[in-house]
Design an enzyme around this catalytic site. Structure first.
Site, short mmCIF file in Angstrom:
data_model
loop_
_atom_site.label_atom_id
_atom_site.label_comp_id
_atom_site.label_asym_id
_atom_site.label_seq_id
_atom_site.Cartn_x
_atom_site.Cartn_y
_atom_site.Cartn_z
N GLY A 284 -1.28 6.75 -1.41
CA GLY A 284 -0.54 5.57 -1.88
C GLY A 284 -1.48 4.46 -2.29
O GLY A 284 -1.27 3.28 -1.99
N ALA A 285 -2.53 4.85 -3.03
CA ALA A 285 -3.55 3.85 -3.40
C ALA A 285 -3.49 3.47 -4.87
O ALA A 285 -4.50 3.10 -5.46
CB ALA A 285 -4.94 4.37 -3.02
N SER A 286 -2.28 3.56 -5.46
CA SER A 286 -2.13 3.09 -6.85
C SER A 286 -1.65 1.65 -6.88
O SER A 286 -1.62 1.02 -7.93
CB SER A 286 -1.15 3.99 -7.61
OG SER A 286 0.12 3.95 -7.00
N VAL B 179 3.25 12.99 -2.23
CA VAL B 179 3.04 13.35 -0.81
C VAL B 179 4.24 14.04 -0.16
O VAL B 179 4.14 14.50 0.97
CB VAL B 179 2.63 12.12 0.05
CG1 VAL B 179 1.21 11.68 -0.22
CG2 VAL B 179 3.62 10.98 -0.10
N SER C 237 5.08 0.56 10.37
CA SER C 237 5.62 -0.76 10.02
C SER C 237 6.06 -1.44 11.30
O SER C 237 6.39 -0.78 12.29
CB SER C 237 6.84 -0.60 9.11
OG SER C 237 7.58 -1.82 9.05
N TYR D 118 14.54 3.57 6.99
CA TYR D 118 13.14 3.12 7.05
C TYR D 118 12.72 2.91 8.51
O TYR D 118 11.64 3.35 8.93
CB TYR D 118 13.00 1.83 6.24
CG TYR D 118 11.58 1.34 6.06
CD1 TYR D 118 10.72 1.94 5.15
CD2 TYR D 118 11.11 0.24 6.78
CE1 TYR D 118 9.42 1.47 4.96
CE2 TYR D 118 9.82 -0.24 6.60
CZ TYR D 118 8.98 0.38 5.69
OH TYR D 118 7.69 -0.10 5.51
N ALA E 141 13.94 4.30 11.18
CA ALA E 141 13.85 5.59 11.87
C ALA E 141 12.57 6.33 11.46
O ALA E 141 11.87 6.91 12.29
CB ALA E 141 15.08 6.44 11.56
N LYS F 291 9.72 5.08 10.29
CA LYS F 291 8.49 4.44 10.77
C LYS F 291 8.35 4.58 12.29
O LYS F 291 7.23 4.73 12.79
CB LYS F 291 8.47 2.96 10.34
CG LYS F 291 8.35 2.79 8.81
CD LYS F 291 7.07 3.40 8.26
CE LYS F 291 6.80 3.00 6.82
NZ LYS F 291 5.53 3.54 6.30
#
Ligand code: NDP
Length: 251
Positions: free
Chosen positions: A13-15, A64, A142, A155, A157, A159
């Site tokens: 997730g490095a874009s 991913v 998070s 989200y 659940a 994380k």
């Protein structure tokens, strides 16, 4: 203590957003970097920037949520660099809705992107780390994985799942020289959050709920990631590190 020369760091997730910031952070410490995301043009632009630090950078297009793409990505990084010392599972996204309206598609999208992806990438990279008897895995969860709010149960659940996945895998991999830790970011303004955080209502909410009364700024996640990814953090595993301006401690 935090010299990364000769180390290879893979950041998913490095874009955009926090992944870009962490990739810069590790590269500044001397690491060679592999970066992944679906938008290859963005990744290539990020790679160009990071090469300015004099390190090697490999951008790899990868969804991913797709096991085959994840496994192929790991093979590509290994064939380029020979090893992966540090994995940062950062890629994430969310399609959420109130529980009474949530569709299966929204739920599955969020769980696949935020939780199952962490399992898939960790499995593939851990197989390589075990061969070297060394590794650092950092999962970006998070603050919503720590506590409940009304901002989306899929989200939350996912994380929370990342946090306990981390604990379980850290226990499994500890005898193999591999540490596995979680960072729980608070509010950081990125592509994911720009629309929400831009509203006056949210700024007011942030002022009331974050003791530091502001969102995290560019680079403020990096020190935690650099510490957990370093050789120096050799006796730190299974921990949850909130970087949230005090949000979780004030609840
Ligand atoms: P951004 O939306 O800015 O970045 C998300 C990154 O994940 C992008 O590079 C995106 O790339 C990638 N991504 C999303 N889905 C996929 C996929 N299926 N396959 C591969 N890559 C994917 O978000 P942030 O930087 O804000 O978030 C980064 C992480 O931090 C996430 O896990 C998020 O949940 C977490 N977080 C963020 C907070 C914040 O306030 N910003 C707070 C708490 C946690 P592409 O679209 O090119 O595939």
């Amino acid at each position: 203590m935090f010299d990364y020369k000769g180390r290879v760091v893979l950041v998913t997730g490095a874009s955009s957003g926090l992944g870009v910031q962490m990739a810069h952070g590790f590269a500044k410490q001397g690491a060679d970097i592999a970066i992944t995301a679906r938008r290859l043009n963005k990744l290539e632009a990020v790679a160009e920037e990071i090469r300015k630090y004099g390190v090697k950078v490999l951008p790899v297009q990868c969804d991913v949520t797709d096991t085959e793409q994840v496994n192929a990505t790991v093979e590509k990084v290994i064939s380029e660099f020979g090893k992966i010392d540090v994995l940062v599972n950062n890629a994430g996204s969310s399609k959420d809705a109130p529980i009474t309206e949530m569709t299966d598609e929204e739920w599955n999208f969020t769980v696949d992107t935020d939780l199952s992806s962490v399992f898939k990438m960790t499995r593939a990279v851990a197989r390589k780390m075990v061969e070297k008897n060394y590794g650092r895995i950092i999962n970006i969860a998070s603050m919503y994985g720590l506590l409940g709010t009304n901002q989306g149960c899929a989200y939350h659940a996912s994380k929370a799942g990342v946090i306990n996945f981390t604990r379980a895998v850290s226990a499994e991999l500890a005898p193999k020289g591999i540490t596995v830790n979680t960072i729980c970011p608070g509010y950081f303004t990125t592509e994911l959050t720009a629309e929400l955080f831009g509203t006056d209502e949210f700024k007011q909410y942030m002022g009331l709920t974050v003791p530091m009364q502001r969102a995290g700024q560019e680079g403020e996640l990096n020190a935690g990631a650099i510490f957990l990814g370093s050789e120096a953090a050799s006796y730190v595993t299974g921990v949850v590190l909130p970087i949230d301006g005090g949000w979780s401690s004030a609840k």
